[in-house]
Write an enzyme that holds these catalytic residues in place. Structure first.
Site, PDB file in Angstrom:
ATOM      1  N   ASP A  20       0.836  -1.201   0.000  1.00 28.91           N
ATOM      2  CA  ASP A  20       0.000   0.000   0.000  1.00 28.91           C
ATOM      3  C   ASP A  20       0.870   1.250   0.000  1.00 28.91           C
ATOM      4  O   ASP A  20       1.985   1.242   0.521  1.00 28.91           O
ATOM      5  CB  ASP A  20      -0.903  -0.042   1.246  1.00 28.91           C
ATOM      6  CG  ASP A  20      -2.032   0.978   1.165  1.00 28.91           C
ATOM      7  OD1 ASP A  20      -2.304   1.483   0.063  1.00 28.91           O
ATOM      8  OD2 ASP A  20      -2.634   1.270   2.213  1.00 28.91           O
ATOM      9  N   GLY A  21       0.337   2.310  -0.588  1.00 29.65           N
ATOM     10  CA  GLY A  21       0.996   3.608  -0.509  1.00 29.65           C
ATOM     11  C   GLY A  21       1.613   4.105  -1.813  1.00 29.65           C
ATOM     12  O   GLY A  21       2.287   5.137  -1.820  1.00 29.65           O
ATOM     13  N   TRP A  25       2.865   7.971  -2.346  1.00 31.56           N
ATOM     14  CA  TRP A  25       4.258   8.164  -2.750  1.00 31.56           C
ATOM     15  C   TRP A  25       4.320   9.072  -3.981  1.00 31.56           C
ATOM     16  O   TRP A  25       5.116  10.018  -4.045  1.00 31.56           O
ATOM     17  CB  TRP A  25       4.908   6.810  -3.043  1.00 31.56           C
ATOM     18  CG  TRP A  25       6.361   6.874  -3.391  1.00 31.56           C
ATOM     19  CD1 TRP A  25       7.418   6.755  -2.533  1.00 31.56           C
ATOM     20  CD2 TRP A  25       6.925   7.075  -4.704  1.00 31.56           C
ATOM     21  NE1 TRP A  25       8.605   6.875  -3.223  1.00 31.56           N
ATOM     22  CE2 TRP A  25       8.326   7.062  -4.554  1.00 31.56           C
ATOM     23  CE3 TRP A  25       6.378   7.256  -5.974  1.00 31.56           C
ATOM     24  CZ2 TRP A  25       9.191   7.220  -5.629  1.00 31.56           C
ATOM     25  CZ3 TRP A  25       7.240   7.428  -7.051  1.00 31.56           C
ATOM     26  CH2 TRP A  25       8.635   7.403  -6.870  1.00 31.56           C
ATOM     27  N   HIS A  37       2.825   3.395  -9.044  1.00 27.50           N
ATOM     28  CA  HIS A  37       2.741   1.950  -9.282  1.00 27.50           C
ATOM     29  C   HIS A  37       4.005   1.442  -9.987  1.00 27.50           C
ATOM     30  O   HIS A  37       4.489   0.343  -9.717  1.00 27.50           O
ATOM     31  CB  HIS A  37       1.500   1.611 -10.114  1.00 27.50           C
ATOM     32  CG  HIS A  37       0.205   1.980  -9.426  1.00 27.50           C
ATOM     33  ND1 HIS A  37      -0.036   1.655  -8.111  1.00 27.50           N
ATOM     34  CD2 HIS A  37      -0.899   2.651  -9.851  1.00 27.50           C
ATOM     35  CE1 HIS A  37      -1.247   2.110  -7.763  1.00 27.50           C
ATOM     36  NE2 HIS A  37      -1.773   2.721  -8.808  1.00 27.50           N
ATOM     37  N   ARG A  71     -11.654   1.866  -9.300  1.00 28.77           N
ATOM     38  CA  ARG A  71     -10.791   3.048  -9.474  1.00 28.77           C
ATOM     39  C   ARG A  71     -11.014   3.653 -10.859  1.00 28.77           C
ATOM     40  O   ARG A  71     -11.559   2.991 -11.743  1.00 28.77           O
ATOM     41  CB  ARG A  71      -9.325   2.637  -9.310  1.00 28.77           C
ATOM     42  CG  ARG A  71      -9.031   2.271  -7.875  1.00 28.77           C
ATOM     43  CD  ARG A  71      -7.555   2.172  -7.609  1.00 28.77           C
ATOM     44  NE  ARG A  71      -7.335   1.910  -6.208  1.00 28.77           N
ATOM     45  CZ  ARG A  71      -6.174   2.007  -5.590  1.00 28.77           C
ATOM     46  NH1 ARG A  71      -5.105   2.359  -6.257  1.00 28.77           N
ATOM     47  NH2 ARG A  71      -6.074   1.752  -4.309  1.00 28.77           N
ATOM     48  N   LEU A 131      11.151 -20.334  -4.959  1.00 26.25           N
ATOM     49  CA  LEU A 131      10.147 -19.453  -4.341  1.00 26.25           C
ATOM     50  C   LEU A 131       8.862 -19.512  -5.159  1.00 26.25           C
ATOM     51  O   LEU A 131       8.897 -19.381  -6.381  1.00 26.25           O
ATOM     52  CB  LEU A 131      10.649 -18.005  -4.324  1.00 26.25           C
ATOM     53  CG  LEU A 131       9.638 -16.973  -3.815  1.00 26.25           C
ATOM     54  CD1 LEU A 131       9.581 -16.964  -2.288  1.00 26.25           C
ATOM     55  CD2 LEU A 131       9.965 -15.572  -4.318  1.00 26.25           C
ATOM     56  N   ARG A 188       2.005  -5.152   6.080  1.00 24.28           N
ATOM     57  CA  ARG A 188       1.257  -4.094   5.405  1.00 24.28           C
ATOM     58  C   ARG A 188       2.088  -2.824   5.432  1.00 24.28           C
ATOM     59  O   ARG A 188       2.581  -2.419   6.491  1.00 24.28           O
ATOM     60  CB  ARG A 188      -0.108  -3.854   6.046  1.00 24.28           C
ATOM     61  CG  ARG A 188      -0.852  -2.735   5.321  1.00 24.28           C
ATOM     62  CD  ARG A 188      -2.318  -2.648   5.587  1.00 24.28           C
ATOM     63  NE  ARG A 188      -2.886  -1.671   4.649  1.00 24.28           N
ATOM     64  CZ  ARG A 188      -4.089  -1.726   4.120  1.00 24.28           C
ATOM     65  NH1 ARG A 188      -4.895  -2.704   4.438  1.00 24.28           N
ATOM     66  NH2 ARG A 188      -4.510  -0.805   3.270  1.00 24.28           N
ATOM     67  N   GLU A 207       1.331 -13.643  12.089  1.00 24.91           N
ATOM     68  CA  GLU A 207       1.854 -12.470  12.796  1.00 24.91           C
ATOM     69  C   GLU A 207       1.698 -11.293  11.841  1.00 24.91           C
ATOM     70  O   GLU A 207       1.873 -11.439  10.625  1.00 24.91           O
ATOM     71  CB  GLU A 207       3.332 -12.672  13.136  1.00 24.91           C
ATOM     72  CG  GLU A 207       3.585 -13.794  14.108  1.00 24.91           C
ATOM     73  CD  GLU A 207       2.993 -13.529  15.493  1.00 24.91           C
ATOM     74  OE1 GLU A 207       2.931 -12.352  15.899  1.00 24.91           O
ATOM     75  OE2 GLU A 207       2.585 -14.507  16.147  1.00 24.91           O
TER      76      GLU A 207
HETATM   77  C1  FPP Z   1      -1.648   0.166  -3.495  1.00 26.65           C
HETATM   78  O1  FPP Z   1      -1.298   1.513  -3.522  1.00 26.65           O
HETATM   79  C2  FPP Z   1      -1.140  -0.568  -4.620  1.00 26.65           C
HETATM   80  C3  FPP Z   1      -1.889  -1.136  -5.601  1.00 26.65           C
HETATM   81  C4  FPP Z   1      -3.355  -1.035  -5.648  1.00 26.65           C
HETATM   82  C5  FPP Z   1      -1.289  -1.843  -6.730  1.00 26.65           C
HETATM   83  C6  FPP Z   1      -0.054  -2.651  -6.483  1.00 26.65           C
HETATM   84  C7  FPP Z   1       0.741  -2.660  -7.718  1.00 26.65           C
HETATM   85  C8  FPP Z   1       2.078  -2.620  -7.796  1.00 26.65           C
HETATM   86  C9  FPP Z   1       2.975  -2.645  -6.615  1.00 26.65           C
HETATM   87  C10 FPP Z   1       2.709  -2.476  -9.115  1.00 26.65           C
HETATM   88  C11 FPP Z   1       3.171  -3.640  -9.857  1.00 26.65           C
HETATM   89  C12 FPP Z   1       3.111  -4.927  -9.166  1.00 26.65           C
HETATM   90  C13 FPP Z   1       3.078  -6.109  -9.786  1.00 26.65           C
HETATM   91  C14 FPP Z   1       2.989  -7.350  -9.008  1.00 26.65           C
HETATM   92  C15 FPP Z   1       3.071  -6.209 -11.230  1.00 26.65           C
HETATM   93  P1  FPP Z   1      -2.445   2.615  -3.556  1.00 26.65           P
HETATM   94  O2  FPP Z   1      -2.628   3.018  -4.982  1.00 26.65           O
HETATM   95  O3  FPP Z   1      -3.669   2.101  -2.891  1.00 26.65           O
HETATM   96  O4  FPP Z   1      -1.794   3.747  -2.720  1.00 26.65           O
HETATM   97  P2  FPP Z   1      -2.526   4.886  -1.877  1.00 26.65           P
HETATM   98  O5  FPP Z   1      -3.303   4.179  -0.799  1.00 26.65           O
HETATM   99  O6  FPP Z   1      -1.393   5.697  -1.321  1.00 26.65           O
HETATM  100  O7  FPP Z   1      -3.386   5.643  -2.826  1.00 26.65           O
END
Ligand code: FPP
Length: 240
Positions: A20-21, A25, A37, A71, A131, A188, A207
């Site tokens: 998350d985040g 960022w 992303h 979204r 893995l 998380r 955990e």
């Molecule tokens: C959460 O951040 C992240 C996501 C919804 C998408 C996760 C995707 C990636 C890490 C990119 C590529 C990964 C793979 C496995 C191909 P958010 O958008 O909810 O952040 P926010 O809460 O700060 O808005």
């Protein structure tokens, strides 16, 4: 007295991560959300390498939830495009590193091009044993449980299953994760104290490590820190 080194050797077999985040960022860096992303993609790579280095056997990443379809269209399309690109570009390296790619979720919801790329990557990495990298895609834990209940009901209705014999194994055996061990550690990022419909059944005894670090800033060091935190915990599974 001899120093107790056992904490250093308590490695979780299965680590699950709510990444998350990315959005925050990007905002902090005055960039579009998709750049967040894209930066998050780099963290995925670092964490996969770290997991291998530490001897973690299963790594599950919450990459896209069933709720994420709500979204803005542009962001959903961007994420799907990124996913497709990652699957294609990282395939060779996954092969070299011994990573087996797997996926859980409503994969039928994914655009055909992404699904095809995913199927190829899963097929080509099938024999790898270092893995298991499990991507949760169009994943929702409640939907997963509902689907399991439907399947179990059908078996009861068809007379193949006695309802009295239904136990934890029956339910676990009908989830997307039926051939995976439960996560030992759930991480998380970005500080939110929520589970967000992620592996509700499977994390019963996991955990939980929550870090304020935003996902694009999460790397090897933060992963090692989470493992160290896990190693310090005393897991009792309800016993004393
Ligand atoms: C959460 O951040 C992240 C996501 C919804 C998408 C996760 C995707 C990636 C890490 C990119 C590529 C990964 C793979 C496995 C191909 P958010 O958008 O909810 O952040 P926010 O809460 O700060 O808005």
């Amino acid at each position: 007295m001899a120093e107790d080194r056992s904490v250093e050797t308590k490695i979780p077999r299965h680590v699950a991560i709510i990444m998350d985040g990315n959005g925050r960022w990007a905002k902090n860096h005055r960039l579009p959300r998709l750049s967040g992303h894209e930066a998050g993609r780099k963290s995925v790579k670092k964490v996969v390498q770290a997991a291998i280095a530490h001897g973690v056997r299963y790594l599950t990443l919450y990459a896209f939830s069933v709720e994420n379809w709500q979204r803005p269209r542009e962001e959903v399309q961007g994420l799907m495009g990124l996913l497709r690109l990652v699957l294609r570009e990282e395939l060779a390296e996954m092969g070299r590193e011994g990573v087996r790619l797997r996926a859980i979720g409503r994969l039928q919801d994914l655009p055909e091009a992404v699904r095809a790329e995913l199927e190829t990557a899963m097929e080509k990495t099938r024999g790898n044993t270092k893995l298991d990298l499990i991507l949760a895609l169009s994943y929702g834990s409640r939907v997963e449980i509902i689907e399991a209940v439907k399947e179990i009901s059908k078996e009861v209705k068809a007379g193949r299953l006695d309802p009295e014999t239904i136990d934890e194994k029956t339910v676990s055996g009908h989830l997307y994760t039926r051939d995976l061990p439960d996560p030992d550690l759930l991480i998380r990022t970005s500080g939110e104290m929520r589970i967000s419909n992620f592996m509700l059944w499977q994390i019963s005894y996991a955990e939980i490590h929550v870090t304020p670090v935003l996902w694009p800033d999460f790397g090897k060091e933060q992963f090692a820190e989470a493992l160290a935190d896990y190693a310090r915990r005393e897991r009792r599974f309800g016993g004393i």
